[in-house]
Design a protein around this motif. Structure first.
Motif, PDB file in Angstrom:
ATOM      1  N   LYS A  25       0.623  -1.087   0.036  1.00  0.00           N
ATOM      2  CA  LYS A  25      -0.023   0.097   0.127  1.00  0.00           C
ATOM      3  C   LYS A  25       0.912   1.324  -0.049  1.00  0.00           C
ATOM      4  N   LEU A  26       2.248   1.279   0.475  1.00  0.00           N
ATOM      5  CA  LEU A  26       2.895   2.039   0.535  1.00  0.00           C
ATOM      6  C   LEU A  26       3.454   2.477  -1.078  1.00  0.00           C
ATOM      7  N   ALA A  27       3.775   1.475  -1.646  1.00  0.00           N
ATOM      8  CA  ALA A  27       4.035   1.136  -3.006  1.00  0.00           C
ATOM      9  C   ALA A  27       2.958   1.997  -3.730  1.00  0.00           C
ATOM     10  N   ASN A  28       1.758   1.950  -3.660  1.00  0.00           N
ATOM     11  CA  ASN A  28       0.643   2.688  -4.166  1.00  0.00           C
ATOM     12  C   ASN A  28       0.765   4.019  -4.415  1.00  0.00           C
ATOM     13  N   ILE A  29       1.318   4.377  -3.068  1.00  0.00           N
ATOM     14  CA  ILE A  29       1.348   6.067  -2.625  1.00  0.00           C
ATOM     15  C   ILE A  29       2.716   6.523  -3.683  1.00  0.00           C
ATOM     16  N   LEU A  30       3.698   5.604  -3.405  1.00  0.00           N
ATOM     17  CA  LEU A  30       4.969   6.084  -4.071  1.00  0.00           C
ATOM     18  C   LEU A  30       4.710   6.021  -5.461  1.00  0.00           C
ATOM     19  N   HIS A  31       4.110   5.109  -6.120  1.00  0.00           N
ATOM     20  CA  HIS A  31       3.726   5.038  -7.474  1.00  0.00           C
ATOM     21  C   HIS A  31       3.072   6.476  -7.915  1.00  0.00           C
ATOM     22  N   ILE A  32       2.079   6.861  -7.150  1.00  0.00           N
ATOM     23  CA  ILE A  32       1.366   8.190  -7.755  1.00  0.00           C
ATOM     24  C   ILE A  32       2.567   9.253  -7.722  1.00  0.00           C
ATOM     25  N   LYS A  33       3.155   9.360  -6.552  1.00  0.00           N
ATOM     26  CA  LYS A  33       4.135  10.262  -6.507  1.00  0.00           C
ATOM     27  C   LYS A  33       5.248  10.605  -7.477  1.00  0.00           C
ATOM     28  N   GLU A  34       5.677   9.314  -7.945  1.00  0.00           N
ATOM     29  CA  GLU A  34       6.659   9.238  -9.281  1.00  0.00           C
ATOM     30  C   GLU A  34       5.897   9.685 -10.373  1.00  0.00           C
ATOM     31  N   LEU A  35       4.541   9.111 -10.551  1.00  0.00           N
ATOM     32  CA  LEU A  35       3.875   9.417 -11.710  1.00  0.00           C
ATOM     33  C   LEU A  35       3.848  10.980 -11.837  1.00  0.00           C
ATOM     34  N   THR A  36       3.329  11.349 -10.702  1.00  0.00           N
ATOM     35  CA  THR A  36       3.050  13.053 -10.793  1.00  0.00           C
ATOM     36  C   THR A  36       4.444  13.816 -10.984  1.00  0.00           C
ATOM     37  N   ARG A  37       5.551  13.405 -10.592  1.00  0.00           N
ATOM     38  CA  ARG A  37       6.802  13.961 -10.713  1.00  0.00           C
ATOM     39  C   ARG A  37       7.067  13.950 -12.348  1.00  0.00           C
ATOM     40  N   ARG A  38       6.825  12.908 -12.995  1.00  0.00           N
ATOM     41  CA  ARG A  38       7.096  12.475 -14.502  1.00  0.00           C
ATOM     42  C   ARG A  38       6.139  13.263 -15.294  1.00  0.00           C
ATOM     43  N   PHE A  39       4.463  13.328 -14.880  1.00  0.00           N
ATOM     44  CA  PHE A  39       3.712  14.193 -15.477  1.00  0.00           C
ATOM     45  C   PHE A  39       4.054  15.781 -15.444  1.00  0.00           C
ATOM     46  N   GLN A  40       4.481  16.211 -14.483  1.00  0.00           N
ATOM     47  CA  GLN A  40       4.768  17.450 -14.432  1.00  0.00           C
ATOM     48  C   GLN A  40       6.068  17.745 -15.072  1.00  0.00           C
ATOM     49  N   GLU A  41       6.916  16.804 -15.003  1.00  0.00           N
ATOM     50  CA  GLU A  41       8.230  17.116 -16.039  1.00  0.00           C
ATOM     51  C   GLU A  41       7.918  17.392 -17.582  1.00  0.00           C
ATOM     52  N   GLU A  42       6.901  16.405 -17.895  1.00  0.00           N
ATOM     53  CA  GLU A  42       6.372  16.386 -19.269  1.00  0.00           C
ATOM     54  C   GLU A  42       5.430  17.373 -19.759  1.00  0.00           C
ATOM     55  N   GLY A  43       4.904  17.830 -18.694  1.00  0.00           N
ATOM     56  CA  GLY A  43       3.587  18.839 -18.816  1.00  0.00           C
ATOM     57  C   GLY A  43       2.434  18.167 -19.612  1.00  0.00           C
ATOM     58  N   VAL A  44       2.168  17.031 -18.900  1.00  0.00           N
ATOM     59  CA  VAL A  44       1.152  16.347 -19.424  1.00  0.00           C
ATOM     60  C   VAL A  44      -0.066  16.603 -18.411  1.00  0.00           C
ATOM     61  N   ASN A  45      -1.324  16.389 -19.309  1.00  0.00           N
ATOM     62  CA  ASN A  45      -2.609  16.814 -18.496  1.00  0.00           C
ATOM     63  C   ASN A  45      -3.325  15.744 -17.812  1.00  0.00           C
ATOM     64  N   ILE A  46      -2.476  14.966 -16.944  1.00  0.00           N
ATOM     65  CA  ILE A  46      -3.036  13.983 -16.132  1.00  0.00           C
ATOM     66  C   ILE A  46      -2.594  14.024 -14.544  1.00  0.00           C
ATOM     67  N   THR A  47      -3.450  13.801 -13.792  1.00  0.00           N
ATOM     68  CA  THR A  47      -3.307  13.628 -12.244  1.00  0.00           C
ATOM     69  C   THR A  47      -3.162  12.287 -11.803  1.00  0.00           C
ATOM     70  N   ALA A  48      -2.365  11.904 -10.790  1.00  0.00           N
ATOM     71  CA  ALA A  48      -2.256  10.717 -10.089  1.00  0.00           C
ATOM     72  C   ALA A  48      -2.485  11.047  -8.692  1.00  0.00           C
ATOM     73  N   ASN A  49      -3.261  10.407  -8.100  1.00  0.00           N
ATOM     74  CA  ASN A  49      -3.594  10.493  -6.705  1.00  0.00           C
ATOM     75  C   ASN A  49      -3.844   9.193  -5.914  1.00  0.00           C
ATOM     76  N   ALA A  50      -3.430   9.022  -4.734  1.00  0.00           N
ATOM     77  CA  ALA A  50      -4.099   7.714  -3.896  1.00  0.00           C
ATOM     78  C   ALA A  50      -5.068   7.808  -2.983  1.00  0.00           C
ATOM     79  N   VAL A  51      -6.020   7.000  -2.578  1.00  0.00           N
ATOM     80  CA  VAL A  51      -6.722   7.133  -1.543  1.00  0.00           C
ATOM     81  C   VAL A  51      -6.890   5.944  -0.632  1.00  0.00           C
ATOM     82  N   HIS A  52      -7.356   6.425   0.590  1.00  0.00           N
ATOM     83  CA  HIS A  52      -7.753   5.108   1.512  1.00  0.00           C
ATOM     84  C   HIS A  52      -9.324   5.063   1.529  1.00  0.00           C
TER      85      HIS A  52
END
Length: 200
Positions: free
Chosen positions: A84-111
């Motif tokens: 479950k930690l991996a799920n949050i870390l995954h969206i954290k790195e996805l977000t960094r990559r999306f912002q770096e690329e200027g992509v119009n996609i968001t990534a979040n985690a929920v409990h």
């Protein structure tokens, strides 16, 4: 959830493989399509990972990279927390990559909360104790889906990415879940793991 140690057909510890690696692979397989769709339509794409408050209860270094598939030292609860930690870390790195690329996609985690499902079937005693002492905070399935739907669809979250939500509110996750270096390391580890499986 909290299942006894077992390996998948690919030789991956079951909780890590099911809760993280499969989602990581599926997301990566869909990413180009999502990027192209977001670009061509102008509509923001959203990725929502289903995590858990259990992400705070993991192994000593967050992720057991060198021992991910080892039975020795395995804890069913910590392995679940790790996934479950991996799920949050995954969206954290996805977000960094999306912002770096200027992509119009968001990534979040929920409990989603504690939900009345057979998810804890491997821990019947723990389940009984939890129900007795925490019956007032358990949710039914529609209530449990609320935060996921909110994060996936609500207009107030336009542009919000890399966050963790509980009960339709943003919450601060564990220090491991906020660790950018750990998120990058997990991304690379996951790619390498999938690559090694593909070669078999």
């Amino acid at each position: 959830m909290f299942c006894p140690f077992q390996l998948s057909e690919d030789g991956i510890e079951m909780q890590f493989g099911t809760n993280h690696l499969g989602h990581f692979l599926l997301t990566n397989l869909l990413l180009e399509k999502m990027k192209n769709t977001a670009k061509s339509t102008g509509i923001e794409g959203r990725i929502v990972n289903l995590s858990s408050i259990a992400h705070v209860h993991t192994y000593g270094h967050g992720i057991r990279f060198n021992k991910i598939n080892e039975k020795k030292g395995y804890s069913d609860k910590r392995a679940y927390g790790q996934s479950k930690l991996a799920n949050i870390l995954h969206i954290k790195e996805l977000t960094r990559r999306f912002q770096e690329e200027g992509v119009n996609i968001t990534a979040n985690a929920v409990h989603p909360g504690l939900i009345m499902t057979p998810l804890m079937r491997h821990s019947k005693l723990l389940m009984r104790l939890l129900r007795v002492f925490t019956f007032f905070i358990w949710k039914n399935v529609p209530q449990g889906a609320s935060t996921t739907c909110y994060v996936a669809l609500h207009q107030n979250l336009k542009g919000v990415s890399g966050k963790y939500f509980l009960d339709n509110n943003e919450k601060r996750p564990s220090s491991y879940a906020r660790d950018e270096a750990l998120a990058k390391k997990l991304w690379n580890f996951s790619e390498d793991l999938i690559s090694s499986i593909s070669k078999v």
